[in-house]
Write an enzyme that holds these catalytic residues in place. Structure first.
Site, PDB file in Angstrom:
ATOM      1  N   ASP A 195      -0.078   5.098   0.919  1.00 52.58           N
ATOM      2  CA  ASP A 195      -0.314   6.054   2.018  1.00 52.58           C
ATOM      3  C   ASP A 195      -0.294   5.376   3.381  1.00 52.58           C
ATOM      4  O   ASP A 195      -1.075   4.459   3.630  1.00 52.58           O
ATOM      5  CB  ASP A 195      -1.683   6.724   1.848  1.00 52.58           C
ATOM      6  CG  ASP A 195      -1.686   7.724   0.721  1.00 52.58           C
ATOM      7  OD1 ASP A 195      -1.084   8.780   0.878  1.00 52.58           O
ATOM      8  OD2 ASP A 195      -2.291   7.419  -0.328  1.00 52.58           O
ATOM      9  N   ASP A 208       0.883  -1.163   0.000  1.00 53.80           N
ATOM     10  CA  ASP A 208       0.000   0.000   0.000  1.00 53.80           C
ATOM     11  C   ASP A 208       0.936   1.233   0.000  1.00 53.80           C
ATOM     12  O   ASP A 208       2.107   1.106   0.382  1.00 53.80           O
ATOM     13  CB  ASP A 208      -0.849  -0.061   1.283  1.00 53.80           C
ATOM     14  CG  ASP A 208      -1.462   1.261   1.636  1.00 53.80           C
ATOM     15  OD1 ASP A 208      -2.164   1.816   0.780  1.00 53.80           O
ATOM     16  OD2 ASP A 208      -1.224   1.752   2.768  1.00 53.80           O
ATOM     17  N   SER A 222     -11.292  11.271   2.936  1.00 57.93           N
ATOM     18  CA  SER A 222     -12.241  10.762   1.948  1.00 57.93           C
ATOM     19  C   SER A 222     -12.459   9.262   2.117  1.00 57.93           C
ATOM     20  O   SER A 222     -11.764   8.612   2.890  1.00 57.93           O
ATOM     21  CB  SER A 222     -11.678  11.007   0.542  1.00 57.93           C
ATOM     22  OG  SER A 222     -10.489  10.244   0.357  1.00 57.93           O
TER      23      SER A 222
HETATM   24  O1  M1P Z   1      -4.246   5.645  -1.068  1.00 61.85           O
HETATM   25  C1  M1P Z   1      -5.112   5.827  -0.013  1.00 61.85           C
HETATM   26  C2  M1P Z   1      -6.136   6.925  -0.285  1.00 61.85           C
HETATM   27  O2  M1P Z   1      -5.445   8.135  -0.568  1.00 61.85           O
HETATM   28  C3  M1P Z   1      -6.267   9.251  -0.746  1.00 61.85           C
HETATM   29  O3  M1P Z   1      -7.003   9.463   0.451  1.00 61.85           O
HETATM   30  P1  M1P Z   1      -7.136  10.868   1.224  1.00 61.85           P
HETATM   31  O4  M1P Z   1      -6.958  11.932   0.218  1.00 61.85           O
HETATM   32  O5  M1P Z   1      -8.502  10.786   1.848  1.00 61.85           O
HETATM   33  O6  M1P Z   1      -6.058  10.883   2.279  1.00 61.85           O
HETATM   34  C4  M1P Z   1      -7.270   9.038  -1.864  1.00 61.85           C
HETATM   35  O7  M1P Z   1      -6.578   9.053  -3.090  1.00 61.85           O
HETATM   36  C5  M1P Z   1      -8.001   7.714  -1.690  1.00 61.85           C
HETATM   37  O8  M1P Z   1      -8.732   7.436  -2.859  1.00 61.85           O
HETATM   38  C6  M1P Z   1      -7.023   6.583  -1.453  1.00 61.85           C
HETATM   39  O9  M1P Z   1      -7.708   5.384  -1.195  1.00 61.85           O
END
Ligand code: M1P
Length: 277
Positions: free
Chosen positions: A36, A34, A204
Site C-alpha cells: 500500500d 511494501d 487503521s
Molecule cells: O498494508 C498496509 C495496511 O493496509 C491496511 O490498512 P488500511 O485499511 O488502514 O488502509 C490494513 O490491512 C493494515 O493492516 C495494513 O498494515
C-alpha cells in the site's frame, strides 16, 4: 471511567532516523516491497505501469522480487493480482504468514499465542471502550480484525466504503484520530504488554508483539542474498516501514512517496547494481 484521557498530545511526527544506506555488493539481490502506497495506492489494485516495471525487473537473473505488508493474504492477493506470479515470496502480516517460492502457505506464529486469550480479551475490551467513546462522523463494522500475526484496529471499521474511507482520511488529517488512539493504547496498554502499535494504512493501525514488524520476514531470506533492498512509503516514526527501513542491519532502505516514485527508484537501483565492478 472514560478510556480517552483528557490530555494534550505531542506527536513524534519528526523522522527520528534516516533510511539505511548499505552499499550494494555484486551478487544476488532481493527487491522487497511494501504494497500500500508503494506498489499500489492504498488498498487499490496494481496499475499496469507498475506491473510492467516489475515484469522487466524479474527478467534479470540476479534479481528476485518479494513483498512484505501488514495486510493479510486475501487483501495482498486482491491488490497484486497477476503480479503475484513475478514474486518469489509474498510475506503478509509482516512475514508471520507467507507464500514461499512454490507458493506454499506458511503460518509461523499467532498473536494470540503471544498474548493468551485472557490478555487478548482485555485488549479487545480496551479498544472497544475507546471506540465507543469516540465521536467521529461515521462508524461501520469490523472495528477489530484478529489476523494470525497481528490485530488490526479501525475506529471507522473495516466495512467502510471507499467514499467513507476517503472522508476518514481527510477527517483524520485534521483530528488525528488514529494517532491519538495509537498513543493512548501505547501508554495505557501496549507498552506494558510488549506490543508495538504501527500505522500501515489509512483507516487503521496494526498491533503485534515487539519485533514482529517487517524485519520479521528477513530471517527467511537473508542467507540467500548479497543485497536486500526494501522500498516503503511509511518509513517515518510510528509508520509500519520504520523499523525495516531505518534500523535493519541487513537491508538498504528506500523511502518512496508513491508508486510512481517506486518505479523511478527500481530503475535507478537496477542500473546501480549492473554498474557494480
Ligand atoms: O498494508 C498496509 C495496511 O493496509 C491496511 O490498512 P488500511 O485499511 O488502514 O488502509 C490494513 O490491512 C493494515 O493492516 C495494513 O498494515
Amino acid at each position: 471511567q472514560s478510556p480517552i484521557p483528557n490530555r494534550i498530545y505531542i506527536f513524534k511526527t519528526m523522522e527520528t532516523k534516516e533510511p539505511t544506506n548499505k552499499p550494494l555488493k555484486k551478487g544476488k539481490t532481493l527487491l522487497l516491497f511494501d504494497i500500500d502506497g508503494t506498489l499500489t495506492a492504498a488498498r487499490q489494485n496494481m496499475k499496469q505501469n507498475m506491473y510492467d516495471c516489475l515484469k522487466k525487473a524479474s527478467t534479470y537473473e540476479d534479481i528476485d522480487l518479494a513483498t512484505v505488508g501488514g495486510s493479510d493474504l486475501p487483501k495482498a492477493k486482491e491488490q497484486l493480482q497477476s503480479a503475484i506470479d513475478l514474486l518469489k515470496f509474498v510475506f503478509t502480516e509482516n512475514g508471520l504468514v507467507y507464500l514461499d517460492e512454490k507458493k506454499e502457505l506458511h503460518k509461523v506464529d499467532k498473536v494470540t499465542n503471544f498474548l493468551g486469550f485472557e490478555k487478548y480479551k482485555e485488549f479487545v475490551n480496551f479498544c472497544m471502550k475507546y471506540i465507543a467513546e469516540l465521536d467521529i462522523p461515521v462508524k461501520t463494522g469490523t472495528f477489530i480484525e484478529l489476523r494470525t500475526g497481528l490485530v488490526n484496529v479501525s475506529p471507522i471499521g473495516r466495512n467502510c466504503t471507499q467514499e467513507e474511507r476517503d472522508a476518514f482520511v481527510v477527517y483524520n488529517k485534521e483530528h488525528k484520530i488514529l494517532e491519538k488512539f495509537r498513543e493512548t493504547l501505547i501508554k495505557n496498554y501496549a507498552e506494558k504488554m510488549g506490543l508495538t502499535v504501527s500505522i500501515g494504512g489509512q483507516i487503521s493501525f496494526d498491533v503485534f508483539p515487539n519485533g514482529w514488524d517487517k524485519r520479521y520476514c528477513l530471517k527467511f531470506v537473508e542467507k540467500d542474498y548479497d543485497n536486500i533492498i526494501f522500498f516503503g512509503d511509511k518509513g517515518y516514526y510510528g509508520g509500519n516501514d520504520y523499523e525495516i527501513i531505518t534500523n535493519d542491519k541487513i537491508t538498504r532502505g528506500v523511502k518512496v512517496k508513491n508508486p510512481e516514485e517506486t518505479i523511478e527508484f527500481i530503475n535507478k537501483i537496477i542500473e546501480e547494481l549492473h554498474n557494480l565492478k
